[in-house]
Every structure is written in structure tokens, then in C-alpha cells.
Write a protein that holds these residues in place. Structure first.
Motif, PDB file in Angstrom:
ATOM      1  N   GLY A 182      77.660  29.661   9.023  1.00 12.63           N
ATOM      2  CA  GLY A 182      77.717  31.008   9.582  1.00 12.63           C
ATOM      3  C   GLY A 182      76.887  32.032   8.850  1.00 12.63           C
ATOM      4  O   GLY A 182      76.506  33.052   9.430  1.00 12.63           O
ATOM      5  N   GLY A 183      76.599  31.786   7.580  1.00 16.04           N
ATOM      6  CA  GLY A 183      75.763  32.701   6.807  1.00 16.04           C
ATOM      7  C   GLY A 183      76.308  34.118   6.786  1.00 16.04           C
ATOM      8  O   GLY A 183      77.495  34.345   6.578  1.00 16.04           O
ATOM      9  N   ASP A 184      75.418  35.084   7.024  1.00 16.12           N
ATOM     10  CA  ASP A 184      75.783  36.494   6.932  1.00 16.12           C
ATOM     11  C   ASP A 184      76.784  36.924   7.991  1.00 16.12           C
ATOM     12  O   ASP A 184      77.386  37.998   7.869  1.00 16.12           O
ATOM     13  CB  ASP A 184      74.528  37.367   7.052  1.00 16.12           C
ATOM     14  CG  ASP A 184      73.605  37.232   5.853  1.00 16.12           C
ATOM     15  OD1 ASP A 184      74.083  36.747   4.803  1.00 16.12           O
ATOM     16  OD2 ASP A 184      72.422  37.605   5.968  1.00 16.12           O
ATOM     17  N   ALA A 185      76.979  36.120   9.021  1.00 17.37           N
ATOM     18  CA  ALA A 185      77.940  36.471  10.077  1.00 17.37           C
ATOM     19  C   ALA A 185      79.377  36.359   9.577  1.00 17.37           C
ATOM     20  O   ALA A 185      80.289  36.927  10.172  1.00 17.37           O
ATOM     21  CB  ALA A 185      77.743  35.582  11.303  1.00 17.37           C
ATOM     22  N   ILE A 186      79.584  35.628   8.491  1.00 21.27           N
ATOM     23  CA  ILE A 186      80.924  35.464   7.929  1.00 21.27           C
ATOM     24  C   ILE A 186      81.106  36.549   6.862  1.00 21.27           C
ATOM     25  O   ILE A 186      80.796  36.352   5.690  1.00 21.27           O
ATOM     26  CB  ILE A 186      81.106  34.053   7.325  1.00 21.27           C
ATOM     27  CG1 ILE A 186      80.621  32.974   8.311  1.00 21.27           C
ATOM     28  CG2 ILE A 186      82.561  33.835   6.937  1.00 21.27           C
ATOM     29  CD1 ILE A 186      81.316  33.004   9.654  1.00 21.27           C
ATOM     30  N   GLU A 187      81.610  37.699   7.276  1.00 21.87           N
ATOM     31  CA  GLU A 187      81.672  38.852   6.377  1.00 21.87           C
ATOM     32  C   GLU A 187      82.897  38.822   5.462  1.00 21.87           C
ATOM     33  O   GLU A 187      82.930  39.531   4.452  1.00 21.87           O
ATOM     34  CB  GLU A 187      81.666  40.143   7.197  1.00 21.87           C
ATOM     35  CG  GLU A 187      80.376  40.344   7.988  1.00 21.87           C
ATOM     36  CD  GLU A 187      80.327  41.690   8.685  1.00 21.87           C
ATOM     37  OE1 GLU A 187      80.856  42.668   8.109  1.00 21.87           O
ATOM     38  OE2 GLU A 187      79.774  41.771   9.790  1.00 21.87           O
ATOM     39  N   GLY A 188      83.906  38.037   5.819  1.00 22.02           N
ATOM     40  CA  GLY A 188      85.104  37.993   4.990  1.00 22.02           C
ATOM     41  C   GLY A 188      85.786  36.649   5.069  1.00 22.02           C
ATOM     42  O   GLY A 188      86.710  36.469   5.855  1.00 22.02           O
ATOM     43  N   PRO A 189      85.343  35.673   4.270  1.00 22.42           N
ATOM     44  CA  PRO A 189      86.043  34.379   4.234  1.00 22.42           C
ATOM     45  C   PRO A 189      87.265  34.472   3.316  1.00 22.42           C
ATOM     46  O   PRO A 189      87.132  34.670   2.112  1.00 22.42           O
ATOM     47  CB  PRO A 189      84.982  33.429   3.666  1.00 22.42           C
ATOM     48  CG  PRO A 189      84.086  34.301   2.840  1.00 22.42           C
ATOM     49  CD  PRO A 189      84.121  35.672   3.443  1.00 22.42           C
ATOM     50  N   PHE A 190      88.451  34.344   3.903  1.00 23.34           N
ATOM     51  CA  PHE A 190      89.709  34.480   3.165  1.00 23.34           C
ATOM     52  C   PHE A 190      90.502  33.183   3.242  1.00 23.34           C
ATOM     53  O   PHE A 190      90.301  32.363   4.149  1.00 23.34           O
ATOM     54  CB  PHE A 190      90.575  35.581   3.789  1.00 23.34           C
ATOM     55  CG  PHE A 190      90.282  36.966   3.297  1.00 23.34           C
ATOM     56  CD1 PHE A 190      91.302  37.803   2.890  1.00 23.34           C
ATOM     57  CD2 PHE A 190      88.974  37.462   3.270  1.00 23.34           C
ATOM     58  CE1 PHE A 190      91.047  39.095   2.448  1.00 23.34           C
ATOM     59  CE2 PHE A 190      88.705  38.752   2.844  1.00 23.34           C
ATOM     60  CZ  PHE A 190      89.743  39.573   2.425  1.00 23.34           C
ATOM     61  N   ASP A 191      91.420  33.009   2.304  1.00 21.07           N
ATOM     62  CA  ASP A 191      92.405  31.944   2.437  1.00 21.07           C
ATOM     63  C   ASP A 191      93.772  32.573   2.640  1.00 21.07           C
ATOM     64  O   ASP A 191      93.927  33.795   2.670  1.00 21.07           O
ATOM     65  CB  ASP A 191      92.365  30.963   1.257  1.00 21.07           C
ATOM     66  CG  ASP A 191      93.172  31.406   0.045  1.00 21.07           C
ATOM     67  OD1 ASP A 191      93.493  32.613  -0.070  1.00 21.07           O
ATOM     68  OD2 ASP A 191      93.484  30.552  -0.795  1.00 21.07           O
ATOM     69  N   GLY A 192      94.795  31.723   2.817  1.00 22.50           N
ATOM     70  CA  GLY A 192      96.149  32.215   3.055  1.00 22.50           C
ATOM     71  C   GLY A 192      97.152  31.306   2.377  1.00 22.50           C
ATOM     72  O   GLY A 192      96.950  30.867   1.257  1.00 22.50           O
ATOM     73  N   GLU A 193      98.220  30.997   3.088  1.00 22.65           N
ATOM     74  CA  GLU A 193      99.270  30.099   2.586  1.00 22.65           C
ATOM     75  C   GLU A 193      99.735  30.479   1.185  1.00 22.65           C
ATOM     76  O   GLU A 193      99.887  29.634   0.303  1.00 22.65           O
ATOM     77  CB  GLU A 193      98.803  28.646   2.608  1.00 22.65           C
ATOM     78  CG  GLU A 193      98.850  28.017   3.981  1.00 22.65           C
ATOM     79  CD  GLU A 193      98.970  26.509   3.904  1.00 22.65           C
ATOM     80  OE1 GLU A 193      99.947  25.972   4.434  1.00 22.65           O
ATOM     81  OE2 GLU A 193      98.063  25.878   3.318  1.00 22.65           O
ATOM     82  N   GLU A 194      99.945  31.789   1.002  1.00 17.91           N
ATOM     83  CA  GLU A 194     100.479  32.323  -0.240  1.00 17.91           C
ATOM     84  C   GLU A 194      99.566  32.084  -1.438  1.00 17.91           C
ATOM     85  O   GLU A 194      99.972  32.296  -2.590  1.00 17.91           O
ATOM     86  CB  GLU A 194     101.885  31.757  -0.559  1.00 17.91           C
ATOM     87  CG  GLU A 194     102.926  32.044   0.493  1.00 17.91           C
ATOM     88  CD  GLU A 194     102.741  31.200   1.737  1.00 17.91           C
ATOM     89  OE1 GLU A 194     103.058  30.008   1.706  1.00 17.91           O
ATOM     90  OE2 GLU A 194     102.266  31.730   2.758  1.00 17.91           O
ATOM     91  N   GLY A 195      98.347  31.593  -1.199  1.00 18.90           N
ATOM     92  CA  GLY A 195      97.427  31.325  -2.297  1.00 18.90           C
ATOM     93  C   GLY A 195      97.663  29.997  -2.973  1.00 18.90           C
ATOM     94  O   GLY A 195      97.158  29.765  -4.076  1.00 18.90           O
TER      95      GLY A 195
END
Length: 303
Positions: A182-195
Motif C-alpha cells: 500500500g505504500g503511502d496510502a497506508i497512513e496509519g497502520p495500527f495493531d489491536g488486541e490489547e497490544g
């Protein structure tokens, strides 16, 4: 550099012991989270028990939360629903009330109703027409395989799709592939599951995390160390909080944050509506035993 980063925890919903929404408790939860230095707050998510509140309560909590936060930190409003018109209506309301972003899962209902990739794209595009940034929540609860090519297509072709919260199995590998394709289109790659997989996800390129509200002040330093290039410090910080996060993730779920907040005097009750069972005494005791040595803000805020 990613535009979006940091720790954006999910705010739980406070109830009285009789099951009524506790407005003052909700305000105290939000204040406690802000006092922990969070970078943003998500409301009405799964860890807010969104499936246990009415539509009227949902709107009330949206208004209350945005009014009380009053721009002190950005707020994400969860708008997931199977029906696209309802998703669009929720997106428009969130924007009108001053939310900074919305979060949504792929449309699903029950164990069998799922949308096709085309329908998923169409729903997110419709929500995007409301003109508010969207975080895509790739969560097992939706039971839908959001493939990397579909996510990249959404990021590139739907202007408002900017962030991705990856909670599916093998999140690190999927994050790495998403960022690469995705390159620059992915402005905020986050994780979840309480970390619980935070270190692997940071190594894969995640710039942020959406945890619970239990110990965000103890998790944020891990992200800060990683961003500064201090892998050893981040690893040590992760090892320190992992037993508590593991117990939260595997034994308590969304009940953990409220249990800690009640113990710390933030809220008066950690009630969850039926059919959710309360934490057993042994499970609660172990949770508090694991959290106390960390000395988090939530465990002391109201005392």
C-alpha cells in the motif's frame, strides 16, 4: 513517516450496578484516559460493549464523550453495522458532532451473514462520502477475510480510508504485507488486541496501537522507545507489561479495564449487562495481582 501514530485506547462504558449508563462515570473514564497521556480515544467499540447498548444510548454516549473531551485529544467513533445506510448515518453524525475519525468493521450479522468484497468496498466508500477519516478494523468478530489486495484497493480508491487496525491472526505478517503493497496510502497502520502482539507488530511497521483503557500509560513508553530506535528498551517494556496484558486478553476481555478502574476509584461499578458474566473472584484477583506492580494511573487515579 506515518501521519497517525501512538496509543489510541478504547474507552469502556460505565454502568451503574442496576445497568443504567453512568454519565459521571463515563466522564471520569475519559478524564483518566487523558491524564495517562493517550494520543487519542476510541468510543463505542467492541471493548466499549457496543453490542450491549441501545441506539439511543449510543447517540447519547457519542454526544457526551465528544462534548466532555472537548478537543483535548482526537476521538474515534465506532460506526460498524451490517446496514450501509445506518453506517452512513452514524458517520455523518460523528462528523457533525466533531469526531476526528470513525472506525468500522466489514459488514456482518450473526454467524452466517457476510458481505462480498465488492459489498465491503461499497459500504466503506459510502461511509467515506461523509467526509471523515476511516479506520478499517480487521477483527475476527466480523468473520470476514479482508485480504491485503482489498485493503490496498480501499486505501487507494476511497479517499477517507486512511488507517488500519489489524487484529486478525498473524497480524504482523499482514501489516508487513499491507505496508509493502500500500505504500503511502497506508497512513496509519495500527495493531489491536490489547497490544498482546505489540512488539511483533511494531517490527512489522505498525506506528500505533489501539489497546484497552487498562494500562495505556504503561504501554505508551514501549512505542516511544521503539520510535526512538531503542529496541532493547521497547523489548524490556513489553516483557514488563505482557503478563497483565495476556491475562486481560485471554481471561478477562473487556471486563479487565473496568475492574482496574473500579479498584482505582475511577468508577463505582464494573457492571456489564447480561448475558455477560461478571469476572470470577480468582480471575479478578489475579488480574489485580499482575497490574499492581506496574503502578498504572488507572489503579490510583480516584484514590
Amino acid at each position: 513517516m506515518a501521519k497517525y501514530k501512538g496509543i489510541w485506547p478504547v474507552a469502556p462504558v460505565a454502568f451503574h450496578d442496576d445497568g443504567r449508563v453512568d454519565d459521571e462515570g463515563m466522564r471520569r473514564i475519559l478524564d483518566c484516559m487523558i491524564d495517562q497521556g493517550v494520543d487519542g480515544i476510541c468510543i463505542l467499540a467492541n471493548y466499549s460493549e457496543q453490542f450491549l447498548i441501545s441506539d439511543a444510548e449510543r447517540e447519547h454516549l457519542t454526544r457526551l464523550s465528544l462534548d466532555h473531551v472537548a478537543g483535548r485529544v482526537p476521538v474515534i467513533v465506532t460506526i460498524s453495522h451490517f446496514a450501509t445506510p445506518i453506517v452512513v448515518e452514524r458517520a455523518k453524525l460523528a462528523r457533525a458532532l466533531g469526531a476526528d475519525m470513525v472506525m468500522m468493521m466489514a459488514p456482518y450479522h450473526g454467524a452466517t451473514l457476510r458481505a462480498t468484497p465488492e459489498q465491503i468496498f461499497e459500504q466503506f466508500a459510502s461511509a467515506g462520502d461523509a467526509g471523515i477519516p476511516i479506520m478499517v478494523q480487521d477483527a475476527p468478530m466480523a468473520g470476514t477475510d479482508l485480504t491485503v489486495p482489498l485493503l490496498v484497493k480501499m486505501a487507494r480508491e476511497i479517499e477517507m480510508v486512511k488507517l488500519f487496525k489489524m487484529e486478525s491472526a498473524g497480524a504482523a505478517a499482514k501489516l508487513r504485507a499491507l505496508i509493502a503493497e500500500g505504500g503511502d496510502a497506508i497512513e496509519g497502520p495500527f495493531d489491536g488486541e490489547e497490544g498482546i502482539t505489540l512488539l511483533a507488530d511494531l517490527d512489522a511497521g505498525a506506528t500505533g496501537t489501539m489497546t484497552s483503557a487498562m494500562i495505556p500509560d504503561q504501554i505508551k513508553p514501549i512505542l516511544t522507545a521503539w520510535e526512538a530506535g531503542d529496541r532493547a528498551g521497547a523489548t524490556a517494556g513489553y516483557a514488563r507489561i505482557l503478563p497483565a496484558v495476556n491475562h486481560e486478553n485471554r481471561q478477562c476481555g473487556f471486563r479487565a479495564a473496568k475492574a482496574v478502574m473500579m479498584e482505582g476509584g475511577v468508577i463505582r461499578s464494573d457492571f456489564s449487562r447480561h448475558p455477560i458474566a461478571p469476572l470470577s473472584d480468582p480471575t479478578r484477583a489475579m488480574l489485580l495481582d499482575l497490574v499492581r506492580p506496574l503502578d498504572p494511573v488507572a489503579l490510583n487515579w480516584g484514590k
